[in-house]
Enzyme design. Structure first.
Site, PDB file in Angstrom:
ATOM      1  N   LYS A  61       0.661  -1.187   0.024  1.00 38.91           N
ATOM      2  CA  LYS A  61       0.102  -0.113   0.023  1.00 38.91           C
ATOM      3  C   LYS A  61       1.009   1.153  -0.127  1.00 38.91           C
ATOM      4  CE  LYS A  61      -2.010  -1.185   3.944  1.00 38.91           C
ATOM      5  NZ  LYS A  61      -1.533  -2.573   4.216  1.00 38.91           N
ATOM      6  N   ARG A 135      -9.684   0.342   8.719  1.00 43.73           N
ATOM      7  CA  ARG A 135      -9.175  -0.933   8.980  1.00 43.73           C
ATOM      8  C   ARG A 135     -10.199  -2.023   9.480  1.00 43.73           C
ATOM      9  NH1 ARG A 135      -3.571  -0.003   8.963  1.00 43.73           N
ATOM     10  NH2 ARG A 135      -2.254  -1.965   9.039  1.00 43.73           N
ATOM     11  N   ARG A 174      12.488  -6.291   5.199  1.00 45.23           N
ATOM     12  CA  ARG A 174      12.149  -4.654   5.168  1.00 45.23           C
ATOM     13  C   ARG A 174      12.716  -3.708   6.115  1.00 45.23           C
ATOM     14  NH1 ARG A 174       5.971  -2.954   4.902  1.00 45.23           N
ATOM     15  NH2 ARG A 174       5.509  -3.682   7.203  1.00 45.23           N
ATOM     16  N   ARG A 207      11.126  -1.904  11.671  1.00 48.25           N
ATOM     17  CA  ARG A 207      10.000  -1.767  12.472  1.00 48.25           C
ATOM     18  C   ARG A 207       9.743  -2.635  13.640  1.00 48.25           C
ATOM     19  NH1 ARG A 207       4.829  -0.701   8.346  1.00 48.25           N
ATOM     20  NH2 ARG A 207       3.890  -1.603  10.029  1.00 48.25           N
ATOM     21  N   ARG A 218      -0.401  -9.736  13.097  1.00 51.61           N
ATOM     22  CA  ARG A 218      -1.073  -8.477  12.122  1.00 51.61           C
ATOM     23  C   ARG A 218      -1.907  -9.265  11.105  1.00 51.61           C
ATOM     24  NH1 ARG A 218       4.143  -5.646  10.811  1.00 51.61           N
ATOM     25  NH2 ARG A 218       3.072  -4.593   9.216  1.00 51.61           N
TER      26      ARG A 218
END
Ligand code: ATP
Ligand code: MG
Length: 320
Positions: A61, A135, A174, A207, A218
């Site tokens: 996204k 969400r 990431r 993160r 998640r």
């Protein structure tokens, strides 16, 4: 323009709204395309892009909204980036969010709406994209009510469809540049210098919620709370709503209020590079009023020039 609303041309310290450099990451989830009304009713009479990028965590996204912002005159708002800034700045919201985000859980709907609504009010007359909100179905309803009040309903929902295994494998690779939200992936989009942001040279960070254990949570949270929004948007896309504030027509005119339609589209792929051309075409075709940014047009002109240079050189070679 309010300082919180930035365009990509002014590299900002923050990416919560606006500028995002084109970073690369990956993509989406699934479903069909629903078109509300008849074909001849293009989405949104005013052709204003008010878009939700919807998808699993890590679906791309942020990467794709960055590309849209870079190419078109669009502003973007990422609730994840916004919360990470609050956390970094130790605001009241940040203190409330820190633990919840670290555990891969969701903040309460009313808190999220408060955060988002004030930003949306700043960009109400612009083309915009929301990444990470809504969400939950509750957030979807709150958002709809807020936008309805403003007379600026959603015009596009893009459902990014990326397989779970692809997403899981990319998470451990990431790294992010926290102030801008730029995302790097060590295997397919590494920074030029290991560990540092390409544009600012500042250090990249991991993160705290990008570890396999929290990420699994998640994803579970996505299926439990977020994926039901697809059915919610699909139902909304099948309704045609009349916009408020219709000007009073001339007495001899028929008084039809303009119809508003929501377009819902699923784009599938395993990388953002694969999904990007589809998203670009969708946005371009559905919102013809959307302007490209000067830099993009310049680049196209330069490309055209260099192509014609090649053609001229070839022609000259034939002549001589
Ligand atoms: P990615 O950044 O890879 O797309 P993501 O969608 O899970 O992953 P973010 O959007 O960055 O992550 O959000 C990070 C965290 O912030 C979420 O896991 C959640 O804790 C919190 N958060 C973000 N948006 C919302 C929201 N709309 N409602 C509740 N919590 C949110
Ligand atoms: Mg994100």
């Amino acid at each position: 323009m309010h300082p919180a609303v930035r365009r990509h041309r002014t590299p900002p310290a923050r990416r919560s709204i606006g500028y995002s450099a084109a970073s690369r990451k990956a993509l989406p989830f699934f479903l069909n395309t629903f078109r509300a009304a008849a074909q001849d009713e293009r989405p949104d009479q005013g052709k204003v892009l008010r878009c939700i990028l919807f998808g699993k965590p890590g679906a791309g996204k942020g990467t794709l909204s960055a590309r849209l912002v870079k190419k078109y005159d669009i502003l973007s708002l990422s609730t994840g980036d916004l919360l990470r800034q609050h956390i970094a700045e130790r605001t009241e919201i940040g203190r409330q969010a820190e633990e919840i985000v670290a555990q891969g859980k969701l903040l309460p709907d009313d808190v999220m709406l408060k955060i988002v609504a004030s930003k949306l009010d700043l960009i109400r007359n612009k083309h915009w994209i929301l990444d990470g909100f809504p969400r939950t179905v509750g957030q979807g309803e709150l958002l709809d009510a807020h936008l309805k009040k403003q007379g600026t309903p959603l015009s596009l929902v893009v459902n990014l469809d990326v397989p779970d295994e692809v997403i899981l494998s990319r998470i451990s690779d990431r790294w992010v540049h926290l102030p801008s939200g730029r995302v790097y992936n060590l295997s397919y989009n590494p920074p030029k210098v290991d560990g540092f942001d390409d544009e600012t040279g500042e250090p990249l960070t991991k993160r705290p919620d990008d570890n396999p254990e929290v990420f699994a949570r998640r994803l579970t949270q996505f299926y439990a709370s977020t994926s039901p929004l697809v059915a919610y948007f699909a139902a909304a896309a099948q309704k045609r709503t009349r916009l408020p504030h219709t000007p009073v027509p001339h007495p001899h005119q028929l008084a039809f209020a303009p119809a508003h339609t929501l377009l819902l589209k699923t784009l599938s792929g395993t990388t953002s590079d694969e999904i990007w051309p589809k998203l670009d075409a969708l946005v371009r075709d559905s919102f013809p009023a959307l302007k490209e940014n000067a830099e993009t047009l310049d680049a196209q002109t330069r490309r055209r020039h260099s192509l014609s240079d090649v053609a001229l050189a070839a022609a000259a070679a034939v002549v001589t």
